[in-house]
Design a protein around this motif. Structure first.
Motif, PDB file in Angstrom:
ATOM      1  N   GLU A 194     -56.497 -42.226 -96.027  1.00 24.65           N
ATOM      2  CA  GLU A 194     -55.688 -42.213 -97.240  1.00 24.65           C
ATOM      3  C   GLU A 194     -56.592 -42.522 -98.416  1.00 24.65           C
ATOM      4  O   GLU A 194     -57.524 -43.314 -98.300  1.00 24.65           O
ATOM      5  N   GLY A 195     -56.300 -41.911 -99.534  1.00 28.29           N
ATOM      6  CA  GLY A 195     -57.094 -42.123-100.734  1.00 28.29           C
ATOM      7  C   GLY A 195     -56.317 -42.893-101.775  1.00 28.29           C
ATOM      8  O   GLY A 195     -55.732 -43.937-101.493  1.00 28.29           O
ATOM      9  N   LEU A 196     -56.279 -42.353-102.964  1.00 33.32           N
ATOM     10  CA  LEU A 196     -55.594 -42.996-104.076  1.00 33.32           C
ATOM     11  C   LEU A 196     -54.092 -43.069-103.792  1.00 33.32           C
ATOM     12  O   LEU A 196     -53.472 -42.072-103.449  1.00 33.32           O
ATOM     13  N   ARG A 197     -53.530 -44.262-103.914  1.00 38.03           N
ATOM     14  CA  ARG A 197     -52.112 -44.458-103.647  1.00 38.03           C
ATOM     15  C   ARG A 197     -51.337 -44.621-104.948  1.00 38.03           C
ATOM     16  O   ARG A 197     -51.796 -45.268-105.872  1.00 38.03           O
ATOM     17  N   SER A 198     -50.152 -44.078-104.951  1.00 39.49           N
ATOM     18  CA  SER A 198     -49.250 -44.316-106.079  1.00 39.49           C
ATOM     19  C   SER A 198     -48.652 -45.713-105.925  1.00 39.49           C
ATOM     20  O   SER A 198     -48.686 -46.308-104.840  1.00 39.49           O
ATOM     21  N   ILE A 199     -48.105 -46.228-106.986  1.00 38.57           N
ATOM     22  CA  ILE A 199     -47.439 -47.534-106.930  1.00 38.57           C
ATOM     23  C   ILE A 199     -46.292 -47.490-105.922  1.00 38.57           C
ATOM     24  O   ILE A 199     -46.106 -48.421-105.131  1.00 38.57           O
ATOM     25  N   THR A 200     -45.556 -46.400-105.909  1.00 35.89           N
ATOM     26  CA  THR A 200     -44.445 -46.247-104.974  1.00 35.89           C
ATOM     27  C   THR A 200     -44.928 -46.320-103.533  1.00 35.89           C
ATOM     28  O   THR A 200     -44.352 -47.027-102.704  1.00 35.89           O
ATOM     29  N   ARG A 201     -46.007 -45.591-103.226  1.00 35.56           N
ATOM     30  CA  ARG A 201     -46.548 -45.590-101.864  1.00 35.56           C
ATOM     31  C   ARG A 201     -47.039 -46.992-101.488  1.00 35.56           C
ATOM     32  O   ARG A 201     -46.803 -47.455-100.373  1.00 35.56           O
TER      33      ARG A 201
END
Length: 63
Positions: free
Chosen positions: A50-57
């Protein structure tokens, strides 16, 4: 550098997949360089999960 302070030579045994490279996009350059160097010198193949995560994720994973 290894424990003796000598450069570690690339093994050429492993490389990152297109999917792993895509997941590195948007991450800090130092982190990307570290992952790229690690795949060069390892004898054990790996991938980027996994790379860049959103705040939601991130909130989903935290819960």
């Amino acid at each position: 550098m290894n424990r003796e302070g000598k450069p570690v030579e690339p093994t050429g045994k492993c490389s990152l997949s297109a999917k792993s490279l895509e997941r590195l996009k948007g991450l800090y350059l130092d982190l990307v360089k570290t992952v790229e160097r690690a795949i060069e010198i390892t004898d054990i193949d790996f991938s980027v999960g996994e790379g860049l995560r959103s705040i939601t994720r991130q909130k989903e994973l935290f819960e």
